[in-house]
Write a protein that holds these residues in place. Structure first.
Motif, PDB file in Angstrom:
ATOM      1  N   TYR A   1       0.828  -1.212   0.000  1.00  0.00           N
ATOM      2  CA  TYR A   1       0.000   0.000   0.000  1.00  0.00           C
ATOM      3  C   TYR A   1       0.863   1.263   0.000  1.00  0.00           C
ATOM      4  O   TYR A   1       0.433   2.319   0.422  1.00  0.00           O
ATOM      5  CB  TYR A   1      -0.983  -0.033   1.182  1.00  0.00           C
ATOM      6  CG  TYR A   1      -1.868  -1.263   1.110  1.00  0.00           C
ATOM      7  CD1 TYR A   1      -2.857  -1.356   0.133  1.00  0.00           C
ATOM      8  CD2 TYR A   1      -1.670  -2.355   1.946  1.00  0.00           C
ATOM      9  CE1 TYR A   1      -3.641  -2.499   0.012  1.00  0.00           C
ATOM     10  CE2 TYR A   1      -2.449  -3.498   1.838  1.00  0.00           C
ATOM     11  CZ  TYR A   1      -3.423  -3.570   0.877  1.00  0.00           C
ATOM     12  OH  TYR A   1      -4.192  -4.700   0.745  1.00  0.00           O
TER      13      TYR A   1
ATOM     14  N   THR B   1      -6.149 -10.536   0.570  1.00  0.00           N
ATOM     15  CA  THR B   1      -7.327 -11.327   0.944  1.00  0.00           C
ATOM     16  C   THR B   1      -8.153 -10.617   2.017  1.00  0.00           C
ATOM     17  O   THR B   1      -9.284 -10.996   2.296  1.00  0.00           O
ATOM     18  CB  THR B   1      -6.893 -12.691   1.525  1.00  0.00           C
ATOM     19  OG1 THR B   1      -6.062 -12.430   2.664  1.00  0.00           O
ATOM     20  CG2 THR B   1      -6.145 -13.518   0.529  1.00  0.00           C
ATOM     21  N   GLY B   2      -7.583  -9.603   2.661  1.00  0.00           N
ATOM     22  CA  GLY B   2      -8.308  -8.899   3.720  1.00  0.00           C
ATOM     23  C   GLY B   2      -8.302  -9.658   5.039  1.00  0.00           C
ATOM     24  O   GLY B   2      -9.073  -9.337   5.936  1.00  0.00           O
TER      25      GLY B   2
ATOM     26  N   LEU C   1      -4.503  -8.529   8.508  1.00  0.00           N
ATOM     27  CA  LEU C   1      -4.467  -7.714   9.733  1.00  0.00           C
ATOM     28  C   LEU C   1      -5.260  -8.341  10.873  1.00  0.00           C
ATOM     29  O   LEU C   1      -4.849  -8.272  12.025  1.00  0.00           O
ATOM     30  CB  LEU C   1      -4.999  -6.301   9.451  1.00  0.00           C
ATOM     31  CG  LEU C   1      -3.988  -5.310   8.872  1.00  0.00           C
ATOM     32  CD1 LEU C   1      -4.611  -3.931   8.731  1.00  0.00           C
ATOM     33  CD2 LEU C   1      -2.739  -5.211   9.743  1.00  0.00           C
TER      34      LEU C   1
ATOM     35  N   ALA D   1      -9.428  -1.545  -1.143  1.00  0.00           N
ATOM     36  CA  ALA D   1      -8.259  -2.015  -1.900  1.00  0.00           C
ATOM     37  C   ALA D   1      -8.667  -3.047  -2.948  1.00  0.00           C
ATOM     38  O   ALA D   1      -7.942  -3.276  -3.921  1.00  0.00           O
ATOM     39  CB  ALA D   1      -7.225  -2.604  -0.954  1.00  0.00           C
TER      40      ALA D   1
END
Ligand code: ADP
Length: 680
Positions: free
Chosen positions: A440, A495-496, A499, A487
């Protein structure tokens, strides 16, 4: 006869002393004067009257005091002179006048004999004093009643104590009522019992009709709990210890109740039980809530177990064909089967990128599920954070280089204390943050890694980027699984899950994660973990629960010196696609002969005849039966010092948590060559 003691009025008697008393006074001043018999009896009477420890009063039939003794004055707080000529009613509590008057009148009338009454005087100070008064008639020498004589005992203290006792009994009863606490007493000599009203209420027995007995109580006890009560009571008597048990009651309509019974028995010197006292509390609602909670927990756990098993099997099923796809793609890329056109290379890269992405997703989902199910093993130990960072950097350098991003690690001048963490998990956490800071970031951006002691007892690893930042309105979605905060519309792979997984891992290690982000300027993600030896938990091994094969070392056998003639490989695999892939890949190393078997049992048989130089096996299969045979295979291999290569392990030699790494064919071939001594 009309009552004559009904109201107070002034007495006609003006003086307190009789002629006899005056005589006695004279004699006292002059004791040597000889006395007649009647004078002597007067003197004795006078002494008794004056010194009696009880109050004495004479009154006429109107109730007017004629004479009072010093003790009576003491009790009422009046001087004799203030009382004489006044009616008893003037110093009696208004509520007690009528009864005293009635009884006195009956006595005068001869319809009753002497009487005793507990009544209240109002003292001169206004206080109330309780007395016990016994009233009799004094008669003239010819037997005619002519005075009332009262003997008064001060029972104030006793009455107050009694009142306090009654009040405390009432309070106790009320408290027991509120707490639904019942009480009982058992006299073991005759087995008689006293039950409080609350106990009758708990047992739902009408107390007016029933006499408390053990049989009556036992009728209400759940049949399956009767033995428990007998056992507890026998044990308590044998050990003379207080008892405490919870058992069920079964009401006639089939309702269940739970009661908690606590009691204690006193014993005679020879050990015979004398008396038991105890309390019974109705804990039905608490118990029902506990049962509901336990059932909910059990069903949640079993749902979680089912989810875990499903995911473990599912991920295994998904990874198997994916590995085949990736493996063949890599095989094609080596051009072993023939040269590729540029377009074909491009397609291959897409196949491999897609496959890897899918593998990552499977692995992350499995990992999340494992953490949720509490089936993750951690080995918390003191570690050097900078060393972990240093180890991880090479794994990410090519990714940074591809986006022209520079990585900077600030190394403090003085040594840092060690932190308490699981080495593998910490690296995973760090890699997640670092790969986000690269993904990012802007092309040509910068990433700064620092490790400093922040809040007391914690070390903070921070990863700062110069990237897109996170818009304030989307920040609430951070750490939420599968949230990509927009995103997903950009061409940035992800894949999210990273985090949310990172947060869970950090918290499992006793740490905290946080961030600061300014849109279009960049973000800083930080992780605080405890410093070792600062009163935090000492290094611990957190074993993974059943079913987790997460952290077992992939290489269980030590490598041995192998000569060229001994390059025999034993490959244990039940998946034909994999077998074909590995056979073809190994075809590129002519000095190796490959034997393939499809079960660990067969591998044990094969080992005896062929003495392999290396065993290839995928240890990630979650099937417990196969795991067991594989464990046996590993044990025998270790005994014979035959190296084992786990095809499910990652390049660092550690099994990834989901076992979901794609088989990296060139790396596998290099590793095989290294293990069997072809390349050094
Ligand atoms: P993924 O990167 O696979 O999408 P993560 O869980 O790691 O999943 O991150 C969730 C989302 O948080 C990302 O999709 C991205 O939108 C945002 N994010 C994470 N790290 C950063 C960062 N350093 N800078 C900007 N946005 C970030």
């Amino acid at each position: 006869m009309s009552p004559r003691l009904a109201s107070p009025h002034q007495s006609a008697v003006k003086t307190g002393k009789t002629g006899a008393m005056q005589q006695a006074d004279k004699k006292r001043r002059n004791p040597v004067v000889p006395m007649s018999e009647s004078e002597e009896s007067d003197s004795i009477f006078h002494a008794l009257f004056e010194q009696a420890s009880v109050g004495i009063c004479y009154s006429d039939f109107e109730g007017v005091f004629i004479r009072v003794n010093p003790r009576f004055c003491e009790i009422t707080g009046y001087a004799a002179i203030e009382l004489i000529g006044h009616s008893f009613a003037e110093i009696t509590h208004p509520d007690d006048i009528a009864i005293d008057a009635r009884l006195g009148n009956e006595l005068i009338a001869g319809t009753r004999g002497p009487y005793t009454l507990e009544k209240r005087y109002i003292r001169k100070s206004g206080e109330i004093v309780w007395v016990r008064i016994t009233v009799t008639l004094a008669r003239t020498p010819d037997g005619v009643p002519h005075r009332l004589v009262g003997v008064i005992e001060d029972i104030n203290h006793m009455m107050l104590t009694e009142q306090a006792l009654r009040a405390s009994e009432t309070r106790l009863r009320e408290a027991q009522n509120v707490a639904r606490l019942a009480s009982y007493e058992i006299d073991h000599r005759d087995e008689s019992r006293i039950w409080s009203d609350e106990l009758f209420a708990i047992l739902e027995i009408e107390n007016a009709v029933a006499n408390p007995t053990f049989e009556l109580f036992e009728q209400r006890v759940h049949p399956q709990d009767r033995a428990l009560i007998q056992k507890t009571s026998a044990e308590a008597i044998a050990s003379r210890a207080p008892y405490d048990l919870t058992h069920r009651l079964l009401m006639p309509d089939g309702r269940l109740k739970y009661v908690e019974v606590r009691g204690q028995t006193s014993y005679a010197e020879d050990g015979t039980p004398l008396r038991s006292v105890g309390t019974v509390q109705d804990i039905t609602s608490r118990k029902q809530a506990e049962i509901a909670l336990r059932q909910a927990k059990e069903s949640a756990e079993s749902a979680n177990r089912a989810k875990m098993d499903f995911l473990a099997n599912m991920s295994h099923e998904l990874r198997t064909p994916l590995n085949a796809i990736l493996g063949y793609a890599q095989l094609l890329e080596t051009e072993h089967a023939g040269p590729l056109l540029a377009k074909q290379r491009e397609y291959l890269r897409d196949i491999m990128a897609g496959g890897r992405h899918l593998l990552e997703l499977i692995q992350d989902i499995l990992e999340l599920a494992k953490i949720d199910a509490g089936r993750i093993g951690l080995k918390i130990e003191p570690i050097d954070a900078l060393a972990v960072i240093g180890d991880a950097l090479p794994l990410i350098e090519s990714m940074a280089a591809a986006r022209a991003i520079t990585l900077h690690v600030a190394r403090p001048a003085t040594g840092l204390p060690q932190m308490l963490a699981d080495r593998v998990r910490l690296r995973q956490v760090f890699l997640n943050l670092l790969s986000n800071a690269i993904k990012y970031n802007k092309l040509g951006g910068r990433v700064d890694v620092t490790c400093v002691e922040t809040r007391p007892g914690f070390l903070r690893i921070s990863v700062r980027d110069t990237g897109l930042g996170i818009k304030p309105e989307r920040q609430a979605e951070l750490f939420v699984p599968f949230s990509r905060l927009g995103a997903e519309t950009m061409a940035i792979e992800g894949t999210g899950i990273g985090l949310s997984l990172t947060k869970k891992l950090v918290e499992l290690m006793g740490g905290r994660i946080g961030y600061q982000s300014v849109a279009d300027e960049g973000s800083t993600f930080w992780v605080d973990l405890p410093i070792a030896g600062q009163g935090h938990a000492t290094p611990i091994e957190q074993p993974a629960s059943a079913g987790n094969q997460g952290e077992q070392p992939a290489q269980v056998a030590s490598t041995s010196r192998i000569t060229r003639e001994q390059r025999r490989l034993l490959y244990v695999e039940d998946n034909p696609a994999h077998v074909r892939l590995i056979e073809r890949a190994l075809g590129q190393i002519p000095a190796v002969s490959l034997t393939t078997v499809h079960t660990a049992e067969l591998a044990l048989v094969a080992m005896r005849s062929m003495a392999p130089s290396l065993i290839l096996v995928d240890l990630g299969d979650p099937d417990p039966l196969r795991q067991e045979s594989r464990r046996r295979l590993l044990a025998v291999a270790e005994q014979r010092r035959i190296p084992v290569l786990d095809l499910g392990a990652n390049q660092a030699g550690e099994r990834s948590s989901g076992g979901g790494e794609a088989v990296d064919i060139p790396r596998l071939l290099a590793e095989i060559e290294r293990r069997i001594g072809i390349s050094g």
